[in-house]
Design a protein around this motif. Structure first.
Motif, PDB file in Angstrom:
ATOM      1  N   TRP A  14       0.860  -1.186   0.000  1.00  0.00           N
ATOM      2  CA  TRP A  14       0.000   0.000   0.000  1.00  0.00           C
ATOM      3  C   TRP A  14       0.891   1.229   0.000  1.00  0.00           C
ATOM      4  CZ3 TRP A  14      -4.069   2.604  -1.089  1.00  0.00           C
ATOM      5  CH2 TRP A  14      -4.325   3.826  -0.470  1.00  0.00           C
ATOM      6  N   SER A  15       0.757   2.029  -1.051  1.00  0.00           N
ATOM      7  CA  SER A  15       1.517   3.270  -1.167  1.00  0.00           C
ATOM      8  C   SER A  15       3.005   3.034  -0.933  1.00  0.00           C
ATOM      9  CB  SER A  15       0.978   4.317  -0.177  1.00  0.00           C
ATOM     10  OG  SER A  15       1.513   5.587  -0.459  1.00  0.00           O
ATOM     11  N   GLU A  16       3.531   2.016  -1.631  1.00  0.00           N
ATOM     12  CA  GLU A  16       4.955   1.696  -1.639  1.00  0.00           C
ATOM     13  C   GLU A  16       5.457   1.046  -0.350  1.00  0.00           C
ATOM     14  OE1 GLU A  16       7.433   3.670  -3.973  1.00  0.00           O
ATOM     15  OE2 GLU A  16       5.843   4.402  -5.234  1.00  0.00           O
ATOM     16  N   GLN A  17       4.571   0.706   0.573  1.00  0.00           N
ATOM     17  CA  GLN A  17       4.976   0.032   1.809  1.00  0.00           C
ATOM     18  C   GLN A  17       4.336  -1.350   1.872  1.00  0.00           C
ATOM     19  OE1 GLN A  17       4.097   2.548   5.183  1.00  0.00           O
ATOM     20  NE2 GLN A  17       6.051   3.607   4.993  1.00  0.00           N
ATOM     21  N   VAL A  18       5.144  -2.352   2.173  1.00  0.00           N
ATOM     22  CA  VAL A  18       4.642  -3.718   2.275  1.00  0.00           C
ATOM     23  C   VAL A  18       3.920  -3.891   3.611  1.00  0.00           C
ATOM     24  CG1 VAL A  18       5.241  -6.167   2.229  1.00  0.00           C
ATOM     25  CG2 VAL A  18       6.553  -4.528   0.855  1.00  0.00           C
ATOM     26  N   HIS A  19       2.694  -4.383   3.552  1.00  0.00           N
ATOM     27  CA  HIS A  19       1.924  -4.615   4.770  1.00  0.00           C
ATOM     28  C   HIS A  19       2.307  -5.994   5.314  1.00  0.00           C
ATOM     29  CE1 HIS A  19      -2.033  -5.465   6.960  1.00  0.00           C
ATOM     30  NE2 HIS A  19      -1.427  -4.514   7.622  1.00  0.00           N
ATOM     31  N   GLU A  20       3.410  -6.041   6.093  1.00  0.00           N
ATOM     32  CA  GLU A  20       3.940  -7.313   6.575  1.00  0.00           C
ATOM     33  C   GLU A  20       4.179  -7.317   8.086  1.00  0.00           C
ATOM     34  OE1 GLU A  20       7.530  -7.986   4.437  1.00  0.00           O
ATOM     35  OE2 GLU A  20       8.439  -6.073   5.049  1.00  0.00           O
ATOM     36  N   ARG A  21       3.663  -6.321   8.781  1.00  0.00           N
ATOM     37  CA  ARG A  21       3.662  -6.329  10.245  1.00  0.00           C
ATOM     38  C   ARG A  21       2.214  -6.231  10.687  1.00  0.00           C
ATOM     39  NH1 ARG A  21       8.364  -5.786  12.795  1.00  0.00           N
ATOM     40  NH2 ARG A  21       7.424  -4.830  14.624  1.00  0.00           N
TER      41      ARG A  21
END
Length: 308
Positions: free
Chosen positions: A195-202
């Motif tokens: 999302w918006s260049e950030q990986v949702h992995e936390r």
């Protein structure tokens, strides 16, 4: 006598979590926001917030009053909209941006109904999981999940109580079992999206013992959250995303909810404008229309808090 502007500031403060953030959104001084809430508390003869030097949260009375306060604000907006509709039909072009999954699977058919109600409107829709820039891009409003980071923008709540949901397909659960606590996620294939260049992995959870954040891993990732949802339906792994996006899959049995809703991360949905001057009759009408559709969808499949 209860003043509607005091009620508005109370609702905005409850959503924003602080007087200063609510004041920024409404373009007023923080002291004015605090004074308005205090005046409302005096009129109601109860405390709506519990305050400390570090935090502020709704009191028990505030929790009970908030839904009624929202209804009061909705009634005011509907009254103003009814007067506007009586004066003139909605015309012109409405330029919107929305995230992929919500945009394709929910917003598209809803906009068909909205345009049918207002045939004088033309629609332009951008669907992307990149955060749209309301200042630089030719957009009237954006639909966005999460807490608004830019306080100069104006956010209108569509689904303030929405949360993420941790889900998997029945076929995945049959093969790999279901996690019973956040730490179990490290042994599962977790589907990630950007999302918006950030990986949702936390992935964050709120448990009776406090907040837990788990760094997850998996063998699939996409910059399109709709693709990640489809992978989950196909049994490729676990998905953790907005419950609004997943309700139709939950109702149909394509996905199964694994954790209680109260344990999952908040995912409020808002309609956002660059500033108050952009609040045209069309935007106000769309806000109320989408808010009703979101509420009806969430009510059609209430979350369970007795999972596991």
């Amino acid at each position: 006598m209860i003043r509607l502007d005091d009620v508005q500031i109370f609702v905005r403060t409850a959503d924003a979590g602080s007087f200063s953030e609510a004041a920024r959104q409404l373009n007023i001084a923080p002291g004015q926001a605090s004074a308005c809430v205090q005046r409302l508390e005096k009129a109601l003869e109860t405390r709506l917030f519990t305050r400390s030097t570090r935090s502020m949260q709704l009191s028990e009375a505030g929790e009970r009053y908030l839904p009624h306060a929202r209804l009061m604000m909705d009634a005011q907006e509907r009254g103003e909209l009814a007067l506007a509709d009586g004066r003139s039909a909605l015309t012109g072009t409405l330029r919107l941006s929305a995230p992929s999954d919500f945009g394709r699977n929910l917003l598209l058919p809803w906009l068909d109904d909205f345009q049918h109600q207002h045939p004088g409107l033309s629609l332009q829709l951008k669907i992307s999981d990149r955060a749209a820039d309301l200042i630089r891009q030719p957009l009237d409003a954006v639909v966005r999940y999460g807490t608004l980071p830019d306080s100069s923008l104006l956010a209108m709540t569509l689904a303030g109580d929405n949360r993420r949901a941790l889900c998997a397909a029945p076929a995945y659960i049959e093969r790999h079992g279901a996690p019973t606590k956040p730490e179990d996620l490290r042994q599962h294939n977790c589907l990630r999206y950007v999302w918006s260049e950030q990986v949702h992995e936390r992935w964050r959870f709120t448990l009776p013992g406090g907040e837990r954040t788990v760094a997850i891993m998996g063998n699939r990732m996409s910059d399109d959250a709709d693709a990640v949802r489809r992978w989950a339906i196909a049994g490729k792994g676990l998905v953790y995303k907005s419950r609004l996006d997943l309700i139709d899959d939950l109702k149909a049995g394509r996905l199964v909810e694994l954790f209680p809703a109260a344990h999952c991360e908040p995912a409020p949905l808002s309609l956002i404008c660059a500033d108050r001057s952009r609040l045209t009759p069309a935007i106000n009408a769309l806000h109320l229309f989408l808010k009703d559709r979101c509420a009806a969808l969430l009510a059609s499949h209430p979350p369970r808090d007795d999972i596991g």
